[in-house]
Design an enzyme around this catalytic site. Structure first.
Site, PDB file in Angstrom:
ATOM      1  N   PRO A 282       0.542  39.669  42.762  1.00 25.15           N
ATOM      2  CA  PRO A 282       1.536  40.519  43.426  1.00 25.15           C
ATOM      3  C   PRO A 282       0.960  41.702  44.204  1.00 25.15           C
ATOM      4  O   PRO A 282       1.147  42.875  43.835  1.00 25.15           O
ATOM      5  CB  PRO A 282       2.406  40.991  42.255  1.00 25.15           C
ATOM      6  CG  PRO A 282       1.456  41.028  41.102  1.00 25.15           C
ATOM      7  CD  PRO A 282       0.498  39.892  41.304  1.00 25.15           C
ATOM      8  N   CYS A 283       0.300  41.409  45.320  1.00 28.96           N
ATOM      9  CA  CYS A 283      -0.253  42.482  46.145  1.00 28.96           C
ATOM     10  C   CYS A 283       0.853  43.328  46.777  1.00 28.96           C
ATOM     11  O   CYS A 283       0.598  44.443  47.250  1.00 28.96           O
ATOM     12  CB  CYS A 283      -1.184  41.917  47.212  1.00 28.96           C
ATOM     13  SG  CYS A 283      -0.452  40.663  48.278  1.00 28.96           S
ATOM     14  N   HIS A 284       2.097  42.820  46.768  1.00 31.72           N
ATOM     15  CA  HIS A 284       3.210  43.594  47.316  1.00 31.72           C
ATOM     16  C   HIS A 284       3.535  44.814  46.453  1.00 31.72           C
ATOM     17  O   HIS A 284       4.257  45.712  46.897  1.00 31.72           O
ATOM     18  CB  HIS A 284       4.463  42.708  47.440  1.00 31.72           C
ATOM     19  CG  HIS A 284       4.932  42.134  46.144  1.00 31.72           C
ATOM     20  ND1 HIS A 284       4.451  40.947  45.631  1.00 31.72           N
ATOM     21  CD2 HIS A 284       5.842  42.594  45.234  1.00 31.72           C
ATOM     22  CE1 HIS A 284       5.040  40.697  44.481  1.00 31.72           C
ATOM     23  NE2 HIS A 284       5.887  41.680  44.210  1.00 31.72           N
TER      24      HIS A 284
END
Length: 312
Positions: A282-284
């Protein structure tokens, strides 16, 4: 709810330009007529005829398709073929052939004779098989160190995603209009001596199931086994992301501190940008230290959507 006049202008510009980064982010209505419409396809789904064809190939990937097979499936062949090409960028026959060639590739790698796979793939002549095989996979005599991976699509409320997997790992999951995706896939193929074909795998099926559950807010933690394709530092960053929880918000500085060096914020940012497995890694969840949302390969509007989805 649209928050400001500036936001309205952004959405209107996206509507006019048909910017797919905003898929599912907003809807448009025509006040004068009361008509409600979807300016960008939402939810994105495979046409029924295309889904029938894909499912049929996956149930029997070694089958060589003929015209009468379409009738047996109860679909109109011309319409189905046209819609299939629009979705996959290739004809149905090419898709089915690539699946047969992919199976032959694996069998030859496992020691099967080329002539046996030629016959099993439905080719009457060696030259025809070699030509088809070479166009898709490369020379049959040079495949010992190659791997065959499967690509497929996953429909989401905010746009279609493309996956690359085998029966062991998920290697890539990106929104199909992500900036630089074509170069990213090309570099991936070269680095791993990989040949990509369309088709389903156990990992794809699991990924598709869990992604849909995620958007329905029925899943907080993914179980898909992912292949971390990067340096040790990048893997350390991605593992921190994998350990984060739905609703968490991180910063580059915080991740750098967790890694033991607050001066590595920029390197953390680079590693975050190099992530090839969106949503699952989850780089968001990483924002700027000043509280601004920051960039995202799939587009800021998608990042906002994902953060709102998790926070709610």
């Amino acid at each position: 709810m649209i928050e400001s006049e500036q936001q309205k202008e952004i959405y209107y510009d996206a509507l006019v330009k048909k910017n797919t980064e905003f898929d599912g982010i907003f809807f448009a209505g025509i006040k004068t007529t009361g008509v409600f419409c979807h300016p960008l396809s939402f939810p994105q789904e495979l046409p029924p005829e295309v889904k029938v064809l894909v499912d049929a190939v996956e149930q029997n990937p070694e089958k060589e398709w003929k015209d009468y097979d379409f009738k047996l499936l109860g679909i109109h062949s011309a319409s189905a073929r046209r819609k299939f090409k629009k979705v996959y960028g290739m004809t149905f026959v090419q898709y089915a052939r690539s699946r047969r060639i992919g199976i032959a590739f694996k069998e030859i790698q496992n020691g099967s004779k080329v002539i046996d796979q030629q016959i099993a793939s439905g080719f009457e002549s060696a030259s025809g098989f070699n030509d088809a095989f070479t166009r898709i996979m490369g020379s049959p005599s040079k495949i010992k160190n190659m791997k065959v991976l499967n690509t497929n699509f996953i429909e989401t409320p905010i746009g279609r995603m493309i996956s690359i997997s085998d029966d062991n790992y998920l290697y890539l999951l990106e929104f199909e209009n992500r900036r630089g995706l074509e170069t990213e896939i090309s570099n991936f193929r070269k680095r791993h001596s990989a040949r990509l074909i369309y088709g389903s795998t156990k990992i794809y099926e699991l990924t598709s199931k869990e992604i849909h559950l995620y958007f329905e807010k029925k899943l907080d933690k993914f179980t898909v086994p992912v292949f971390l394709d990067g340096s040790q530092f990048q893997k350390n960053v991605w593992n921190i992301l994998l350990e984060s929880q739905s609703g968490d918000v991180l910063t580059y500085k915080k991740i750098a501190a967790l890694l033991g060096n607050v001066k590595k914020s920029q390197a953390v940012g680079n590693a975050n940008g190099a992530n090839k497995i969106a949503i699952i890694i989850p780089c968001h969840r990483v924002i700027n230290s000043n509280g601004e949302i920051g960039g995202y390969g799939g587009g800021k509007e998608r990042k906002k959507y994902l953060l709102n989805l998790e926070s709610s």
